[in-house]
Structure formats: structure tokens, C-alpha cells
Design a protein around this motif. Structure first.
Motif, PDB file in Angstrom:
ATOM      1  N   PHE A   1       0.901  -1.237   0.044  1.00 12.88           N
ATOM      2  CA  PHE A   1       0.069   0.223   0.094  1.00 12.88           C
ATOM      3  C   PHE A   1       0.915   1.313  -0.036  1.00 12.88           C
ATOM      4  N   GLU A   2       0.553   2.474  -0.216  1.00 13.16           N
ATOM      5  CA  GLU A   2       1.038   3.636  -0.129  1.00 13.16           C
ATOM      6  C   GLU A   2       0.785   4.532   1.153  1.00 13.16           C
ATOM      7  N   GLY A   3       0.068   3.959   2.008  1.00 11.09           N
ATOM      8  CA  GLY A   3      -0.255   4.992   3.193  1.00 11.09           C
ATOM      9  C   GLY A   3      -1.769   4.767   3.643  1.00 11.09           C
ATOM     10  N   TYR A   4      -1.985   5.082   4.798  1.00 10.74           N
ATOM     11  CA  TYR A   4      -3.219   4.895   5.286  1.00 10.74           C
ATOM     12  C   TYR A   4      -4.190   5.927   4.966  1.00 10.74           C
ATOM     13  N   TRP A   5      -5.563   5.498   4.905  1.00  7.04           N
ATOM     14  CA  TRP A   5      -6.418   6.532   4.576  1.00  7.04           C
ATOM     15  C   TRP A   5      -6.729   7.604   5.774  1.00  7.04           C
ATOM     16  N   ALA A   6      -6.512   8.870   5.270  1.00  7.01           N
ATOM     17  CA  ALA A   6      -6.674  10.098   6.226  1.00  7.01           C
ATOM     18  C   ALA A   6      -6.069   9.820   7.663  1.00  7.01           C
ATOM     19  N   CYS A   7      -4.984   9.120   7.631  1.00  6.05           N
ATOM     20  CA  CYS A   7      -4.149   8.985   8.975  1.00  6.05           C
ATOM     21  C   CYS A   7      -2.749   9.147   8.976  1.00  6.05           C
ATOM     22  N   PRO A   8      -2.275  10.312   8.577  1.00  2.32           N
ATOM     23  CA  PRO A   8      -0.751  10.678   8.247  1.00  2.32           C
ATOM     24  C   PRO A   8       0.051  10.378   9.868  1.00  2.32           C
ATOM     25  N   GLU A   9      -0.612  10.193  10.882  1.00  2.00           N
ATOM     26  CA  GLU A   9       0.133   9.864  12.077  1.00  2.00           C
ATOM     27  C   GLU A   9       0.481   8.643  11.957  1.00  2.00           C
ATOM     28  N   ALA A  10      -0.343   7.795  11.642  1.00  2.00           N
ATOM     29  CA  ALA A  10      -0.116   6.371  11.533  1.00  2.00           C
ATOM     30  C   ALA A  10       1.149   5.958  10.505  1.00  2.00           C
ATOM     31  N   ASP A  11       1.041   6.932   9.300  1.00  2.00           N
ATOM     32  CA  ASP A  11       2.055   6.492   8.254  1.00  2.00           C
ATOM     33  C   ASP A  11       3.166   7.098   8.927  1.00  2.00           C
ATOM     34  N   ASP A  12       3.529   7.965   9.737  1.00  5.20           N
ATOM     35  CA  ASP A  12       4.611   8.472  10.282  1.00  5.20           C
ATOM     36  C   ASP A  12       5.201   7.313  11.094  1.00  5.20           C
ATOM     37  N   LYS A  13       4.439   6.606  11.968  1.00  7.48           N
ATOM     38  CA  LYS A  13       4.928   5.669  12.770  1.00  7.48           C
ATOM     39  C   LYS A  13       5.074   4.365  12.113  1.00  7.48           C
ATOM     40  N   ALA A  14       4.467   4.140  11.011  1.00  6.35           N
ATOM     41  CA  ALA A  14       4.829   2.723  10.565  1.00  6.35           C
ATOM     42  C   ALA A  14       5.565   2.714   9.199  1.00  6.35           C
ATOM     43  N   VAL A  15       5.743   3.832   8.607  1.00  2.00           N
ATOM     44  CA  VAL A  15       6.833   3.825   7.571  1.00  2.00           C
ATOM     45  C   VAL A  15       8.105   4.691   7.587  1.00  2.00           C
ATOM     46  N   ARG A  16       8.973   4.257   7.454  1.00  2.00           N
ATOM     47  CA  ARG A  16      10.279   5.058   7.814  1.00  2.00           C
ATOM     48  C   ARG A  16      11.484   4.525   6.591  1.00  2.00           C
ATOM     49  N   GLU A  17      11.889   5.594   5.844  1.00  2.00           N
ATOM     50  CA  GLU A  17      12.798   5.420   4.825  1.00  2.00           C
ATOM     51  C   GLU A  17      12.528   4.372   3.978  1.00  2.00           C
ATOM     52  N   GLY A  18      11.023   4.309   3.482  1.00  2.00           N
ATOM     53  CA  GLY A  18      10.874   3.160   2.342  1.00  2.00           C
ATOM     54  C   GLY A  18      10.758   2.120   3.063  1.00  2.00           C
ATOM     55  N   TRP A  19      10.533   1.602   4.143  1.00  2.00           N
ATOM     56  CA  TRP A  19      10.418   0.333   4.842  1.00  2.00           C
ATOM     57  C   TRP A  19       9.202   0.392   5.905  1.00  2.00           C
ATOM     58  N   TYR A  20       8.273  -0.563   5.805  1.00  2.00           N
ATOM     59  CA  TYR A  20       7.187  -0.594   6.545  1.00  2.00           C
ATOM     60  C   TYR A  20       7.526  -1.549   7.847  1.00  2.00           C
ATOM     61  N   PHE A  21       7.395  -0.865   9.161  1.00  2.00           N
ATOM     62  CA  PHE A  21       7.418  -1.444  10.367  1.00  2.00           C
ATOM     63  C   PHE A  21       6.285  -2.186  10.667  1.00  2.00           C
ATOM     64  N   THR A  22       6.333  -3.646  11.023  1.00  2.00           N
ATOM     65  CA  THR A  22       5.134  -4.455  10.920  1.00  2.00           C
ATOM     66  C   THR A  22       4.760  -4.418  12.467  1.00  2.00           C
ATOM     67  N   GLY A  23       5.555  -4.159  13.506  1.00  2.00           N
ATOM     68  CA  GLY A  23       5.201  -4.483  14.701  1.00  2.00           C
ATOM     69  C   GLY A  23       5.221  -5.707  15.118  1.00  2.00           C
ATOM     70  N   ASP A  24       5.653  -6.767  14.310  1.00  2.00           N
ATOM     71  CA  ASP A  24       5.737  -8.134  14.530  1.00  2.00           C
ATOM     72  C   ASP A  24       7.313  -8.601  15.079  1.00  2.00           C
TER      73      ASP A  24
END
Length: 520
Positions: free
Chosen positions: A364-387
Motif C-alpha cells: 500500500f502507499e499509506g493509510y486513509w486520512a491518517c498521516p500520524e499512522a504513516d509516520d509511525k509505520a513507514v520509515r525510509e521506504g520500509w514498513y515497520f510491521t510491529g511483529d
């Protein structure tokens, strides 16, 4: 690249008379179903939905739900399926967050929808008996004719799933047609699906695994067998009646099938391939599934709504606990827990957080209308799964849980999954979940919640864990026996519920039994 609508049309042209979908006594060929889908797509337009608009859907897995989904793909509308167990507050949130212009629902969600004032301000499409006067009966949308609708392009949004919301409000995950098509092609390849495959459609269509099965069958001219609501006996009937060839379930549903009084090898003899996703499968359950189904293919897929399949293991029964290696469209890393840099990789064997390359075809390219979630989960082109997980010496990934699920006892990080795998092999344990409960001395105490087949002695369990090779600090310090483990709608064990219940009020009717094991 095709959009999903053109992909479906290609299947209709290849095999118009092949059965595409079944739902109880209803069977529709691709030609028949295509006519219904086109008719519904036209009616959605007449209701005011245009390209890029959202249709909120809350209903069971039924042919009408699947028809609405495919109608959206032809009309360029963003299909937005949500949990049919949603409350009125949930429906209000989904409507507000998505900005949906129409809502479709059946009797399962009727009470919640009818109690939501916002739902009465937009057109309602209804399947079932709960029909408010102004609502539109789904059946009235069938039978129209006209020009073929093919409104979407590969770059348009196809659908939006909502995450489970384990850390807060669910987040919308919008996904484009090209991303969905790439993910579906990979799913077909990784599950070795053939053109005459018949898949059991029991995973909910608001879940990535459910929608993936629906799209995969349309891609290979296969059949999607609807199971509106999972009930073991009805599911076994459908497998036997429709000669289902492939199952892809969460582990809990396999457990429930195998425990059903009516289960027999004869009734599931048509099953050739099995797979699981959504949660790890214990070693004990893997052995039971292999013995019961004797599949030619046993697939484990680990993924998420944001990037779909991250890893695949086509021999899940050969190395229990392994999630395999990166899927066709993925790159993965394990980084130090707590790090915010994708460069902080750990060595093989070391546990860390799993991250994935956002440049993959399924991302995906980012969450729907939730930039704060994007900032937490996506860093330097990588998705942080939390797993959390680790790579073994062979390069296979072992997913050990969530970052929040790690137990820190006496300064040691402990994965619940390792302990659950050991206990799951005990013949008298039906299900088990391990959590860390607050402890003055250790910080957190390893605690096993067990659904037992018969009475168990905690001393014997302590010795069993040691004999199985668990180091002393990983062995449970206490055992709690309960009638059922709390689970999400898709069958994931909710460890956080066990923690909260234990801390606030304890487990009702479940006496705590302390393990008499010396800890090092």
C-alpha cells in the motif's frame, strides 16, 4: 496491466459456462454472474456512486456480497468491506472515516446499521428481512441490461480494508487495482492454484485472506464456495457437497473442524491443498491437520493488510513454526527492537522487529486520512510491521509475536509462541495461550492459559516443559485453566484480553494454579 474488472471479463470470455460461485443451493456460471455484476454496477451509478467513491459493506460471506465487490471493480468504486459484527458506533466511525456514499448490509449487521443515524442519511442496500421503508432490496438491482461498464484503470483504487485496530481505531488501507492484481497473481502461484480449483470462501471478505481467495478464483476460472458464517457441520457439508479442493483458514478454524463430532476423512477427501494465515499454527495442530487431510501442499503465509503476503512456506509441515522466506513481491529485514532505522539489522538467530520494503508490488502507499499512522509505520521506504521474529541459519523466518506481546521476565525477552508450541504438543491440551502478567519480583511472570481436554497437574506440566527443552526462565511460572480462549472475529487469540482480565478482575471461574518448578 489489467485492472480487476478487465481481469474478471477475461475469465468470462475464457470459460463462460464454468461455475464461478456457489452459495448453498445457488450456483452461477461466469456468464450468469457477470450479467448480475454488471447490472448491480449500473445501479450503484444510479444511486450516485462514481469513480473513486466508497461503498461500505457489512454482511456475511454470500454471493450478494461478492457481487457487490466485483461490481465496484467494474464501476471504479472503492469497495470498503467491514466486519459484520460491527456496533452502531463502529458503523458511524467507518462511515465518517471512509466518507462512503452508500451502505450495503444484511441481517447480521442490520441492528447496528439501523441504530446508526449517519447510515440513514445515505442510500441503503439490503439483503435479508430487515428492510427499512426507504432501503433498496439487493434483488431489485438485478436484471438490467446496457453497455458494458469498464470504468477503472490499474492506477485507480480498488478497495479499502480496515486493520483490526489492536492498537487503537481501525485504519483504512486503500489499495490500487494494479497492487491487487499483482498480489492475486502471487497468491495463485504460491498456492499452486489450477483453472478448476474450488476454494472454500469461509474467511470473511473484510479480511485480506478472504478477498484474496475471491480474486484468485476469478483469475484462474475457479469456483468460490460461500460460507456465510463458519459453523463446523455446515462447513463440512459444503466441502463434501461442492468437492472443495483447497482450504485456507486461520488455525482456530482448523481446530474447530477437527474437533467437530461429524468430522471424518471421507467427508474432506476432495481437499488436496491446505494453507493457513492470520496467526501461527502450533506444532501440535500442524501434525493433526496433516494427518486429517493428507494434503499434497501445506502452505503457511504470513502477511498483513498493508503488504499482504510477506513470506510463504509451501512445506509448513516440514518445519513447524517457520513462516518460510520472502514471498514473490517482498524483501524483508529483522532490525533491533525499538530501533527507528531500517539499517539496524540483527544477526541470524537474533530476535527483532520485522520490516518490509515498501517498493514491493503488493504494498500500500499509506493509510486513509491518517498521516500520524504513516509516520509511525513507514520509515525510509520500509514498513515497520510491529511483529517480532528471527531468521534461522537456513534463512527461514520465524514469527514470534507482536512487539507488545514479548514477555520481559527478569530482564530476559521471551516469545510466547515458543512456549505455546511446546505445550500444544501435550496430548491433554486442546488450546493454549501464553502471556506475561505483572510480577513484583520478575517484572512479568510467564503465564500459560490452557483449555484442557481433561484435568491436568501443574507439576507434571512444569516437568513436561523442561523435558521438552525449554530453558528454565521460559517455563511458565503459573497455569490458568479456562473454558475458552478469547479470540478476534477471524480467530486470532487475543492475548491482550487475557492480560487485562487477569490484571483487573482475574479469570472468572478459572482458578490459578502455580507451577512448582525451580527457575534459574
Amino acid at each position: 496491466m489489467f485492472d480487476l474488472g478487465r481481469g474478471f471479463l477475461a475469465t468470462v470470455e475464457r470459460r463462460p459456462h464454468a461455475v464461478a460461485i456457489s452459495d448453498g443451493g445457488t450456483h452461477k456460471t461466469y456468464a450468469q454472474w457477470y450479467a448480475d455484476i454488471q447490472s448491480v454496477a449500473r445501479h450503484l451509478g444510479w444511486l450516485g456512486l462514481g469513480k473513486g467513491d466508497r461503498l461500505l459493506m457489512a454482511m456475511h460471506n454470500r454471493w450478494q456480497m461478492a457481487t457487490l465487490y466485483w461490481a465496484c471493480q467494474f464501476a471504479g468504486i472503492i469497495a470498503t468491506p467491514v466486519n459484520w459484527r460491527s456496533t452502531a458506533l463502529d458503523i458511524r466511525y467507518y462511515l465518517k472515516n471512509s466518507g462512503a456514499g452508500v451502505i450495503a448490509y444484511d441481517d447480521a449487521a442490520a441492528e447496528a446499521v439501523l441504530a446508526c443515524a449517519e447510515a440513514h442519511r445515505i442510500p441503503q442496500i439490503v439483503v435479508g428481512t430487515a428492510m427499512p421503508p426507504s432501503a433498496i432490496a439487493f434483488d431489485s438491482m438485478l436484471g438490467s441490461t446496457g453497455d458494458t461498464l469498464l470504468m477503472a484503470t490499474p492506477d485507480d483504487y480498488s478497495m479499502m480494508l480496515y486493520t483490526s485496530g489492536t492498537t487503537g481505531r481501525p485504519k483504512g488501507v486503500p489499495r490500487r487495482h494494479r497492487v491487487e492484481r499483482a498480489a492475486t497473481a502471487a497468491y495463485v502461484a504460491q498456492n499452486l492454484y489450477r483453472h478448476d480449483e474450488t476454494v472454500l470462501g469461509v474467511m470473511p471478505l473484510y479480511h485480506a485472506t478472504g478477498v484474496r481467495a475471491l480474486q484468485a478464483m476469478a483469475m484462474v476460472d475457479g469456483r468460490f464456495v460461500c460460507i456465510p458464517k463458519f459453523e463446523p457441520e455446515a462447513t463440512l457439508d459444503a466441502i463434501e457437497r461442492e468437492r472443495v479442493t483447497s482450504l485456507n483458514l486461520v488455525p482456530t478454524l482448523y481446530h474447530m473442524l477437527l474437533e467437530a463430532p461429524g468430522f471424518s476423512r471421507h467427508r474432506v477427501a476432495s481437499i488436496d491443498k491446505v494453507g493457513f494465515a492470520g496467526a501461527p499454527m502450533s506444532a501440535g495442530l500442524i501434525a493433526r491437520v496433516e494427518a486429517a487431510f493428507q494434503p499434497s501442499l501445506f502452505v503457511n503465509q504470513y502477511g498483513c493488510s498493508e503488504l499482504y503476503a510477506l513470506t510463504v512456506d509451501q512445506h509448513a509441515n516440514h518445519k513447524p513454526g517457520s513462516s518460510g522466506r520472502a514471498a514473490l513481491n517482498q524483501r524483508l529485514r529483522i532490525i533491533k527492537i525499538g530501533s527507528t532505522s531500517p539499517q539496524m539489522c540483527v544477526s541470524p538467530g537474533a530476535e527483532g522487529e520485522i520490516i518490509a520494503d515498501m517498493r514491493g508490488d503488493e504494498a500500500f502507499e499509506g493509510y486513509w486520512a491518517c498521516p500520524e499512522a504513516d509516520d509511525k509505520a513507514v520509515r525510509e521506504g520500509w514498513y515497520f510491521t510491529g511483529d517480532t521474529g528471527y531468521f534461522d541459519d537456513d534463512g527461514d523466518l520465524f514469527v514470534t509475536g507482536r512487539v507488545d506481546d514479548l514477555i520481559n521476565s527478569g530482564g530476559e525477552n521471551i516469545s510466547p509462541l515458543e512456549i505455546e508450541n511446546v505445550l500444544s504438543l501435550h496430548p491433554q491440551i486442546e488450546e493454549v495461550a501464553v502471556v506475561g502478567l505483572p510480577d513484583e519480583k520478575w517484572g512479568q511472570a510467564v503465564t500459560a492459559f490452557i483449555k484442557a481436554r481433561s484435568a491436568l497437574d501443574e507439576r507434571e506440566l512444569g516437568s513436561y516443559c523442561l523435558d521438552a527443552g525449554l530453558t528454565r526462565f521460559k517455563c511458565p511460572r503459573s497455569y490458568r485453566f479456562i473454558e475458552e480462549l478469547p479470540k478476534s472475529p477471524v480467530g486470532k487469540v487475543l492475548r491482550r484480553v487475557l492480560r487485562v482480565q487477569s490484571v483487573t478482575s482475574g479469570v472468572q471461574g478459572a482458578p490459578t494454579q502455580q507451577a512448582n518448578v525451580t527457575m534459574g
